[in-house]
Scaffold this motif. Structure first.
Motif, short mmCIF file in Angstrom:
data_model
loop_
_atom_site.label_atom_id
_atom_site.label_comp_id
_atom_site.label_asym_id
_atom_site.label_seq_id
_atom_site.Cartn_x
_atom_site.Cartn_y
_atom_site.Cartn_z
N PHE A 95 -5.83 0.75 -4.20
CA PHE A 95 -5.89 1.60 -3.01
C PHE A 95 -6.50 2.97 -3.29
N GLY A 96 -6.67 3.31 -4.54
CA GLY A 96 -7.26 4.59 -4.87
C GLY A 96 -6.76 5.10 -6.21
N ASN A 102 -8.32 16.71 -1.04
CA ASN A 102 -8.45 15.86 0.14
C ASN A 102 -8.88 14.45 -0.24
N GLY A 103 -8.55 13.50 0.67
CA GLY A 103 -8.94 12.12 0.44
C GLY A 103 -10.45 11.96 0.42
N LYS A 104 -10.93 11.10 -0.50
CA LYS A 104 -12.37 10.82 -0.64
C LYS A 104 -13.19 12.08 -0.94
N THR A 145 -10.05 9.17 -4.83
CA THR A 145 -10.62 8.03 -4.12
C THR A 145 -9.66 7.44 -3.09
N TYR A 146 -8.47 8.03 -2.96
CA TYR A 146 -7.55 7.61 -1.91
C TYR A 146 -8.08 8.05 -0.55
N GLU A 147 -7.54 7.43 0.50
CA GLU A 147 -7.88 7.84 1.86
C GLU A 147 -7.19 9.15 2.23
N GLU A 148 -5.99 9.37 1.66
CA GLU A 148 -5.18 10.52 2.05
C GLU A 148 -5.22 11.64 1.02
N GLU A 149 -4.80 12.82 1.45
CA GLU A 149 -4.70 13.97 0.58
C GLU A 149 -3.67 13.73 -0.51
N ASP A 193 0.81 -1.22 0.00
CA ASP A 193 0.00 0.00 0.00
C ASP A 193 0.85 1.27 0.00
#
Length: 303
Positions: free
Chosen positions: A205-206, A270-272, A226-230, A67
Protein backbone atom coordinates in the motif's frame (compact mmCIF):
# COMPACT_ATOMS: atom_id res chain seq x y z
CA UNK A 1 5.12 -58.42 37.55
CA UNK A 2 6.51 -55.07 36.44
CA UNK A 3 5.42 -55.78 32.87
CA UNK A 4 1.84 -56.39 34.02
CA UNK A 5 1.77 -53.10 35.95
CA UNK A 6 3.21 -51.22 32.97
CA UNK A 7 0.61 -52.81 30.71
CA UNK A 8 -2.16 -51.73 33.09
CA UNK A 9 -0.95 -48.13 32.95
CA UNK A 10 -0.87 -48.23 29.16
CA UNK A 11 -4.42 -49.59 29.01
CA UNK A 12 -5.62 -47.07 31.59
CA UNK A 13 -3.99 -44.20 29.68
CA UNK A 14 -5.52 -45.32 26.40
CA UNK A 15 -8.99 -45.61 27.91
CA UNK A 16 -8.66 -42.19 29.57
CA UNK A 17 -7.52 -40.59 26.29
CA UNK A 18 -10.43 -42.12 24.36
CA UNK A 19 -12.89 -41.08 27.06
CA UNK A 20 -11.71 -37.46 26.99
CA UNK A 21 -11.84 -37.45 23.19
CA UNK A 22 -15.36 -38.84 23.06
CA UNK A 23 -16.50 -36.42 25.75
CA UNK A 24 -15.08 -33.46 23.82
CA UNK A 25 -16.75 -34.60 20.61
CA UNK A 26 -19.98 -35.16 22.50
CA UNK A 27 -19.95 -31.68 24.00
CA UNK A 28 -19.15 -30.10 20.63
CA UNK A 29 -21.90 -32.04 18.91
CA UNK A 30 -24.28 -31.27 21.75
CA UNK A 31 -23.71 -27.54 21.40
CA UNK A 32 -24.14 -27.79 17.63
CA UNK A 33 -27.39 -29.70 18.05
CA UNK A 34 -28.68 -27.23 20.64
CA UNK A 35 -27.85 -24.29 18.37
CA UNK A 36 -29.59 -25.98 15.44
CA UNK A 37 -32.73 -26.64 17.48
CA UNK A 38 -32.81 -23.03 18.76
CA UNK A 39 -32.29 -21.68 15.25
CA UNK A 40 -35.14 -23.86 13.97
CA UNK A 41 -37.38 -22.61 16.78
CA UNK A 42 -36.60 -18.98 15.93
CA UNK A 43 -37.34 -19.65 12.26
CA UNK A 44 -40.73 -21.08 13.21
CA UNK A 45 -41.46 -17.69 14.86
CA UNK A 46 -40.49 -15.82 11.69
CA UNK A 47 -37.32 -14.55 13.36
CA UNK A 48 -34.15 -14.37 11.26
CA UNK A 49 -30.89 -12.76 12.34
CA UNK A 50 -27.78 -13.47 10.29
CA UNK A 51 -24.56 -11.98 8.98
CA UNK A 52 -22.14 -12.27 6.08
CA UNK A 53 -19.06 -12.71 8.33
CA UNK A 54 -20.54 -13.94 11.64
CA UNK A 55 -22.27 -17.16 12.64
CA UNK A 56 -23.74 -19.09 15.58
CA UNK A 57 -20.51 -21.07 15.42
CA UNK A 58 -17.67 -18.52 15.35
CA UNK A 59 -16.52 -17.76 11.81
CA UNK A 60 -12.82 -17.10 11.14
CA UNK A 61 -12.17 -14.39 8.56
CA UNK A 62 -8.58 -13.93 7.34
CA UNK A 63 -7.45 -10.82 5.47
CA UNK A 64 -3.79 -10.92 4.45
CA UNK A 65 -4.25 -7.80 2.31
CA UNK A 66 -5.67 -5.51 5.00
CA UNK A 67 -5.07 -1.85 4.16
CA UNK A 68 -5.26 -0.68 7.77
CA UNK A 69 -8.62 0.98 7.23
CA UNK A 70 -12.15 0.12 8.40
CA UNK A 71 -13.34 -3.48 8.16
CA UNK A 72 -17.00 -3.94 7.26
CA UNK A 73 -19.58 -6.62 8.00
CA UNK A 74 -23.36 -6.75 7.76
CA UNK A 75 -26.34 -7.82 9.84
CA UNK A 76 -29.65 -8.72 8.24
CA UNK A 77 -33.14 -9.84 9.23
CA UNK A 78 -33.32 -12.47 6.51
CA UNK A 79 -32.25 -16.03 5.90
CA UNK A 80 -32.30 -15.71 2.10
CA UNK A 81 -33.80 -13.50 -0.60
CA UNK A 82 -37.27 -14.95 -0.02
CA UNK A 83 -37.55 -15.15 3.78
CA UNK A 84 -37.32 -12.11 6.08
CA UNK A 85 -38.57 -11.00 9.50
CA UNK A 86 -41.43 -8.51 9.37
CA UNK A 87 -40.92 -7.04 12.87
CA UNK A 88 -38.15 -4.95 14.42
CA UNK A 89 -35.03 -6.63 15.81
CA UNK A 90 -32.93 -4.77 18.38
CA UNK A 91 -29.28 -5.77 18.57
CA UNK A 92 -25.97 -4.95 20.24
CA UNK A 93 -22.51 -5.41 18.75
CA UNK A 94 -19.26 -5.66 20.74
CA UNK A 95 -15.77 -5.36 19.28
CA UNK A 96 -12.64 -6.56 21.10
CA UNK A 97 -8.99 -7.10 20.21
CA UNK A 98 -7.88 -10.55 21.37
CA UNK A 99 -4.33 -10.88 20.08
CA UNK A 100 -1.22 -10.68 22.27
CA UNK A 101 -0.86 -7.39 24.19
CA UNK A 102 -4.51 -6.63 23.45
CA UNK A 103 -4.51 -3.94 26.15
CA UNK A 104 -2.32 -1.83 23.85
CA UNK A 105 -5.08 -1.67 21.22
CA UNK A 106 -8.55 -0.22 20.97
CA UNK A 107 -11.39 -1.29 18.71
CA UNK A 108 -14.23 1.08 17.88
CA UNK A 109 -17.47 0.62 15.98
CA UNK A 110 -19.13 2.75 13.29
CA UNK A 111 -16.96 5.82 13.73
CA UNK A 112 -17.69 6.17 17.44
CA UNK A 113 -15.24 6.11 20.35
CA UNK A 114 -16.91 3.02 21.78
CA UNK A 115 -16.40 -0.72 21.38
CA UNK A 116 -20.16 -1.23 21.69
CA UNK A 117 -22.89 -0.28 19.22
CA UNK A 118 -26.65 -0.78 19.41
CA UNK A 119 -29.14 -0.57 16.60
CA UNK A 120 -32.40 -1.85 15.12
CA UNK A 121 -33.17 -3.86 12.02
CA UNK A 122 -36.58 -2.54 11.00
CA UNK A 123 -38.81 -5.18 9.47
CA UNK A 124 -41.61 -4.08 7.17
CA UNK A 125 -43.78 -5.17 4.28
CA UNK A 126 -44.82 -3.22 1.25
CA UNK A 127 -46.67 -3.48 -2.02
CA UNK A 128 -44.55 -4.19 -5.10
CA UNK A 129 -45.65 -3.46 -8.65
CA UNK A 130 -44.32 -6.27 -10.79
CA UNK A 131 -46.81 -5.60 -13.62
CA UNK A 132 -44.93 -2.47 -14.79
CA UNK A 133 -48.20 -0.65 -15.50
CA UNK A 134 -46.94 2.70 -14.19
CA UNK A 135 -49.11 2.63 -11.03
CA UNK A 136 -47.47 3.81 -7.76
CA UNK A 137 -48.49 1.17 -5.24
CA UNK A 138 -46.09 2.11 -2.42
CA UNK A 139 -48.93 3.39 -0.20
CA UNK A 140 -51.28 0.45 -0.77
CA UNK A 141 -52.45 -1.63 2.18
CA UNK A 142 -52.04 -5.38 1.99
CA UNK A 143 -55.68 -5.90 1.01
CA UNK A 144 -55.58 -3.16 -1.69
CA UNK A 145 -52.33 -4.58 -2.98
CA UNK A 146 -53.54 -8.14 -3.31
CA UNK A 147 -57.05 -7.28 -4.58
CA UNK A 148 -55.51 -5.31 -7.45
CA UNK A 149 -53.17 -8.13 -8.38
CA UNK A 150 -49.92 -6.70 -7.02
CA UNK A 151 -47.35 -8.42 -4.79
CA UNK A 152 -47.30 -7.92 -1.01
CA UNK A 153 -43.70 -8.56 -0.03
CA UNK A 154 -41.54 -8.59 3.09
CA UNK A 155 -38.59 -6.27 2.68
CA UNK A 156 -35.10 -7.25 3.80
CA UNK A 157 -33.32 -4.96 6.26
CA UNK A 158 -29.55 -4.98 5.87
CA UNK A 159 -27.32 -2.96 8.22
CA UNK A 160 -23.70 -2.41 7.23
CA UNK A 161 -21.36 -1.92 10.18
CA UNK A 162 -17.62 -1.41 10.47
CA UNK A 163 -14.84 -1.44 13.03
CA UNK A 164 -11.45 0.26 13.32
CA UNK A 165 -8.37 -0.96 15.17
CA UNK A 166 -5.70 1.45 16.44
CA UNK A 167 -2.81 1.33 18.85
CA UNK A 168 -3.23 3.54 21.90
CA UNK A 169 0.28 4.99 21.48
CA UNK A 170 -0.49 6.07 17.90
CA UNK A 171 1.94 3.70 16.19
CA UNK A 172 0.94 1.70 13.13
CA UNK A 173 -1.07 -1.52 13.42
CA UNK A 174 0.25 -4.27 11.14
CA UNK A 175 -1.42 -7.31 12.72
CA UNK A 176 -4.59 -7.66 14.75
CA UNK A 177 -7.05 -10.34 15.76
CA UNK A 178 -10.49 -8.93 16.41
CA UNK A 179 -13.57 -10.66 17.80
CA UNK A 180 -16.99 -9.33 16.85
CA UNK A 181 -20.05 -10.44 18.84
CA UNK A 182 -23.52 -9.45 17.64
CA UNK A 183 -26.48 -10.29 19.87
CA UNK A 184 -30.13 -9.68 19.12
CA UNK A 185 -31.75 -8.41 22.32
CA UNK A 186 -35.42 -8.20 21.30
CA UNK A 187 -37.79 -9.90 20.70
CA UNK A 188 -35.57 -13.01 20.81
CA UNK A 189 -31.95 -13.55 21.77
CA UNK A 190 -29.50 -14.95 19.24
CA UNK A 191 -25.73 -14.50 19.27
CA UNK A 192 -23.46 -14.38 16.23
CA UNK A 193 -19.68 -14.27 16.48
CA UNK A 194 -16.68 -14.06 14.21
CA UNK A 195 -12.96 -13.35 14.38
CA UNK A 196 -11.05 -11.20 11.92
CA UNK A 197 -7.34 -11.95 11.45
CA UNK A 198 -5.92 -8.81 9.86
CA UNK A 199 -2.43 -8.52 8.39
CA UNK A 200 -1.08 -5.40 6.76
CA UNK A 201 1.88 -5.61 4.40
CA UNK A 202 3.08 -2.00 4.09
CA UNK A 203 4.83 -2.72 0.78
CA UNK A 204 1.43 -3.39 -0.85
CA UNK A 205 0.00 0.00 0.00
CA UNK A 206 2.98 2.32 0.22
CA UNK A 207 6.37 2.91 1.79
CA UNK A 208 8.62 5.69 2.97
CA UNK A 209 11.68 5.58 0.72
CA UNK A 210 15.08 7.28 1.00
CA UNK A 211 17.62 8.23 -1.64
CA UNK A 212 20.86 10.13 -1.11
CA UNK A 213 23.33 12.03 -3.29
CA UNK A 214 26.44 14.04 -2.43
CA UNK A 215 27.80 17.19 -4.04
CA UNK A 216 31.16 18.12 -2.54
CA UNK A 217 30.47 18.88 1.14
CA UNK A 218 26.67 18.83 0.79
CA UNK A 219 24.42 15.77 1.06
CA UNK A 220 20.93 15.77 -0.43
CA UNK A 221 18.52 13.31 1.17
CA UNK A 222 15.19 12.73 -0.62
CA UNK A 223 12.35 11.30 1.49
CA UNK A 224 9.46 9.95 -0.63
CA UNK A 225 6.02 9.00 0.67
CA UNK A 226 4.36 6.54 -1.74
CA UNK A 227 1.26 6.19 0.44
CA UNK A 228 -1.97 7.91 -0.57
CA UNK A 229 -2.24 9.64 2.82
CA UNK A 230 -0.07 12.01 4.81
CA UNK A 231 2.51 10.41 7.09
CA UNK A 232 4.38 11.59 10.16
CA UNK A 233 7.95 10.24 10.12
CA UNK A 234 11.09 10.43 12.24
CA UNK A 235 14.49 10.69 10.56
CA UNK A 236 17.55 9.77 12.64
CA UNK A 237 21.19 10.54 11.73
CA UNK A 238 24.65 10.89 13.28
CA UNK A 239 25.22 14.48 14.41
CA UNK A 240 28.97 13.87 14.26
CA UNK A 241 28.71 13.32 10.50
CA UNK A 242 25.97 15.75 9.48
CA UNK A 243 24.67 19.23 10.21
CA UNK A 244 21.06 19.76 9.21
CA UNK A 245 19.91 22.69 7.07
CA UNK A 246 16.74 23.50 9.04
CA UNK A 247 15.34 25.80 6.33
CA UNK A 248 14.57 22.89 4.02
CA UNK A 249 12.05 21.05 6.19
CA UNK A 250 9.12 22.00 8.42
CA UNK A 251 10.19 20.28 11.65
CA UNK A 252 7.48 19.18 14.07
CA UNK A 253 9.89 18.08 16.81
CA UNK A 254 13.55 17.12 17.17
CA UNK A 255 16.22 15.71 19.48
CA UNK A 256 19.78 16.97 19.97
CA UNK A 257 23.00 16.02 21.73
CA UNK A 258 24.57 17.88 24.67
CA UNK A 259 26.17 20.42 22.31
CA UNK A 260 22.82 21.25 20.74
CA UNK A 261 23.41 19.48 17.43
CA UNK A 262 20.32 17.72 16.07
CA UNK A 263 20.37 13.96 15.63
CA UNK A 264 16.71 13.31 14.78
CA UNK A 265 13.74 15.23 13.39
CA UNK A 266 10.05 14.40 13.14
CA UNK A 267 8.00 15.92 10.33
CA UNK A 268 4.95 15.42 8.13
CA UNK A 269 5.09 14.47 4.49
CA UNK A 270 2.07 14.52 2.17
CA UNK A 271 0.88 11.44 0.31
CA UNK A 272 2.58 10.80 -3.05
CA UNK A 273 5.09 13.59 -2.32
CA UNK A 274 8.85 13.92 -1.75
CA UNK A 275 10.78 16.05 0.72
CA UNK A 276 14.34 17.21 0.06
CA UNK A 277 16.55 17.60 3.14
CA UNK A 278 20.01 19.16 2.92
CA UNK A 279 22.88 18.12 5.19
CA UNK A 280 26.37 19.60 5.48
CA UNK A 281 29.11 17.04 6.04
CA UNK A 282 31.44 17.65 8.95
CA UNK A 283 34.20 15.73 7.16
CA UNK A 284 34.54 16.97 3.58
CA UNK A 285 36.63 13.96 2.59
CA UNK A 286 34.19 11.34 3.88
CA UNK A 287 31.64 9.61 1.66
CA UNK A 288 28.26 8.61 3.00
CA UNK A 289 25.18 6.83 1.64
CA UNK A 290 21.53 6.17 2.44
CA UNK A 291 22.53 3.57 5.05
CA UNK A 292 23.67 6.43 7.30
CA UNK A 293 20.03 7.46 7.83
CA UNK A 294 17.14 5.73 9.58
CA UNK A 295 13.52 6.54 8.88
CA UNK A 296 10.57 5.41 11.02
CA UNK A 297 6.93 5.92 10.12
CA UNK A 298 4.07 5.84 12.55
CA UNK A 299 5.42 8.64 14.70
CA UNK A 300 2.93 11.07 16.22
CA UNK A 301 3.22 14.68 15.08
CA UNK A 302 2.16 17.37 17.51
CA UNK A 303 1.22 19.97 14.93
Amino acid sequence: MKKKIKKKYIIFGTVLFLTIGLLTIGLTYGKYAADSVWNYYLGSKGFYFSSDYLGMESVENVNQLWDGKSTTFSLTNSENDLVATNFDISYTVICEVINENSEDYSCTLNGTDSDTFSGTLSGYEMCINEKNDGIDVSSYTQSDCEINGYTWQKEIANQELYFDVVKKDGTEVTDAEVKITATSTSPYKKTLTGTFLLHKDPSLFGTIELSYQEENFVGNLIVTNTYEEEKCVTLTFDENKFRLDEDEVNIDSSTSNDQGYMNSITFKINGKQSQKIIFYKTDFQATYNVEDFTINEGSTCQN
